[in-house]
Each structure stands twice: as C-alpha cells, then as structure tokens.
Design an enzyme around this catalytic site. Structure first.
Site, PDB file in Angstrom:
ATOM      1  N   THR A 147     100.005  97.296  80.278  1.00  0.00           N
ATOM      2  CA  THR A 147      98.683  97.916  80.164  1.00  0.00           C
ATOM      3  C   THR A 147      98.431  98.949  81.254  1.00  0.00           C
ATOM      4  O   THR A 147      97.680  99.894  81.050  1.00  0.00           O
ATOM      5  CB  THR A 147      97.583  96.832  80.209  1.00  0.00           C
ATOM      6  OG1 THR A 147      97.925  95.784  79.313  1.00  0.00           O
ATOM      7  CG2 THR A 147      96.246  97.396  79.801  1.00  0.00           C
TER       8      THR A 147
ATOM      9  N   LYS B 134      93.572  91.767  83.360  1.00  0.00           N
ATOM     10  CA  LYS B 134      94.519  92.877  83.551  1.00  0.00           C
ATOM     11  C   LYS B 134      93.917  94.195  83.086  1.00  0.00           C
ATOM     12  O   LYS B 134      94.336  95.272  83.548  1.00  0.00           O
ATOM     13  CB  LYS B 134      95.855  92.575  82.848  1.00  0.00           C
ATOM     14  CG  LYS B 134      95.752  92.243  81.362  1.00  0.00           C
ATOM     15  CD  LYS B 134      95.724  93.440  80.452  1.00  0.00           C
ATOM     16  CE  LYS B 134      95.517  93.024  79.015  1.00  0.00           C
ATOM     17  NZ  LYS B 134      95.435  94.158  78.079  1.00  0.00           N
TER      18      LYS B 134
END
Length: 352
Positions: free
Chosen positions: A260, A203
């Site tokens: 994120t 990610k």
C-alpha cells in the site's frame, strides 16, 4: 479450536459479494474463476446492467473483461436469500447499515466473510465488532476477515497474490481458504482476527504518509523510515487492543504495508502524494472520486491512541495535516526532532 478437514467444502458454492467497487469486483472474479456461482450486489442499476450485458465495471476496473458467471443484482433480498456464503466488500462507513439490511435475508448457516479495512468512526470499533453487533450470534461466531497485500487491479488480472483469512473459528478459516484459493490467489490462515483487522486498517494511514513523502520530493531513506516506524506504532496499538505480535510481521501487517505504501494502485498513496504537492484535502478527495479509507482511519486511530494511552507520533502528525491545517514539511520536522528513544520500544504497548 478445531482445525480439522472440512469435508465437502471444495464443492462449488452459491456466493454473494456485497459491493461492486474495485475490491468487491476483483473478489467476485476470483470466486467465478474457482467455479462458484457468483452474485454481486450493486446499488446502481446502470452498473448492474453494465456487468450483466457488457461484463465490465468501467468505473472501478476499466478495460477488464469480467466472467460471464458473475451476475449483478440490485435486489438485496434475492441476492442474499438462500446463499451459503456472503462476502462483504463495502466501505467502512456503510458496514453497519448494510448489515442491518442483510439480517432479515441471511441463512442461519451462512458463512460471513468481510474484506473491509477500516474502523467505524463514531464508535471506533473494528469492522468485525460492528458486524457482530448487528447479526445473530450463531452467524457472528463464524465470521472471517480477508486481509493482506491485494490490489484489486492486479487480482482481477490473475497476477500472483497472497492474502490471509483470519477468524476465531478454525472451520471458517478452512472453508474460506478452500473457497478463494487458486493458482494465482494464495490464501493463508491466521487465528488473530483482531490483529489482521488492525493491521489492515492502520497501514492506510502510513500509506497516506508515504505518498505525502513522495509528493514532498523526499527519497528512499525517508520512506523506509516511515514504513518501519509506522509498523512500530501499528504494532503498539494493535497489541494494546489484544492482537498477537507475529501478525504484524505477516501478510496482514508488513506485507500489506509494503504494497500500500509503494504502489500507485493505492488510493491512499495517491491521496497522500497530492497532499504532499500542496493540494487541499477536500480537493484531493473530490479528485479521487473513490473512498480513501486512510483519511477516516487517521481520525479513528488518533482517537483510539488517546483513549488507550498509546503513543502514535506519525498518526498524530498526519492527523494534524489532514484536520488541523498543519504544513506537511513542518510535520516531518516535528517527527525528526522528537526526543531520543529506544528502537524496540514498540515491544512495549506504551512505548514511543
């Protein structure tokens, strides 16, 4: 796998956190809040003195007062010897060396937990694979990984956070859950250690892209497409490497991806934003002053995808931008002009 109740595990523990960056410090704060006796190992004597006397970590978490129950030490042997639980929160490139240094001092019954999201670049191995190669089998069989959407800046302020503990040992999952969980820090369990690690590492690549998209001035449509298609290629590589598909729809997958890719707390988003504004990679990394795991992970994932024969178009474009001088706008154009494909091709590990 035994998921039975671990009697007595709610008793307060002697815990050592290895690494005093923002994440290690935040986890030490959670542990101290739960009443455990916490030692945090640091390399820098000045930082150790700062934590012990002023109860702050000005470099990584400024303006946050730390618990007086957190004791910092620069002596690895005294920090680890006799401790029942050791939590590793070090950068991915340092994991193997740290484990080698730890081994002589680890209690044979210690529970090891790692909270590092990345790959070892030279071997392309996940952090658990690195750890398992360095510590005794009896210890590695109990290894657990902590992952999920958890910005240290919010955790240390006791803002609501949910994470996941993954392990191949049911007992380790439950022990870790009891150790860390409280009213502000909710911990779920998941037996898919492989998936949790892959999702947590990859990610960061997509977060670089999300920051880059914002730096280029693109809107919500572009970011939504990037996150969605990014999750598709994360899932493809993860399944090829043995992960369970549901993990990518959980906290370690889509949960961490959202946090994120959309938060200015994210180092990877900030680095991508600066790149999107035309800054050079070396200048960005110098400006950040902290490890940006997504850069190394992009390098590793590009190599993994080629080795495994998995199509990862976003990762490939970001690799070109980071390491081959590709212009970010040209990269976006390449992604938009790709050939037609079926959206659910991510269900096929070899799909596009």
């Amino acid at each position: 796998m035994d998921f039975g109740k671990v009697e007595g595990d709610v008793l307060k523990k002697n815990v050592t956190v290895i690494g005093a960056g923002s994440w290690g410090t935040a986890l030490a704060s959670v542990l101290a809040e739960n009443g455990h006796h916490v030692t945090i190992w640091v390399r820098d004597p000045k930082l150790a003195d700062q934590i012990n006397t002023k109860h702050v970590n000005e470099k990584y978490l400024p303006d946050v007062e730390l618990s007086t129950h957190i004791v910092a030490s620069t002596d690895l042997e005294s920090a680890v010897t006799g401790k029942s639980i050791v939590l590793l929160a070090v950068p991915s490139h340092a994991m193997r060396q740290i484990c080698r240094q730890l081994v002589p001092f680890l209690d044979p019954e210690v529970l090891l937990i790692h909270a590092t999201k990345g790959f070892e670049l030279e071997s392309l191995k996940r952090m658990s694979e690195v750890i398992m190669e360095e510590v005794p089998v009896a210890i590695s069989s109990r290894l657990a990984v902590l992952s999920g959407p958890s910005h240290a800046e919010e955790v240390v302020l006791r803002q609501p956070t949910t994470v996941v503990i993954a392990s191949e040992s049911g007992e380790s999952m439950l022990r870790s859950q009891d150790l860390l969980m409280n009213a502000n820090f909710r911990v779920y369990t998941n037996p898919d250690l492989v998936g949790a690690e892959i999702a947590g590492a990859l990610k960061n690549i997509i977060a670089l892209g999300a920051g880059m998209s914002d730096g280029l001035g693109y809107g919500d449509n572009a970011k939504a497409a990037l996150l969605t298609r990014g999750l598709a290629e994360i899932s493809r590589l993860g399944m090829k490497l043995g992960a369970m598909p549901p993990t990518f729809a959980g906290l370690a997958g889509v949960g961490d991806l959202i946090a994120t890719c959309t938060s200015k707390h994210s180092r990877n988003w900030r680095a991508g934003y600066l790149l999107g504004q035309g800054k050079e990679l070396d200048d960005v990394l110098e400006h950040m002053g902290m490890v940006v795991e997504g850069v190394r992970t992009t390098n590793a994932a590009f190599a993994l995808a080629r080795r495994e024969g998995v199509d990862m178009p976003i990762t490939t474009v970001l690799y070109g931008i980071l390491f081959e001088g590709k212009d970010p706008r040209q990269g976006v154009e390449e992604l938009m002009r790709r050939g037609k494909t079926f959206e659910m091709s991510y269900l096929d590990p070899n799909g596009a």
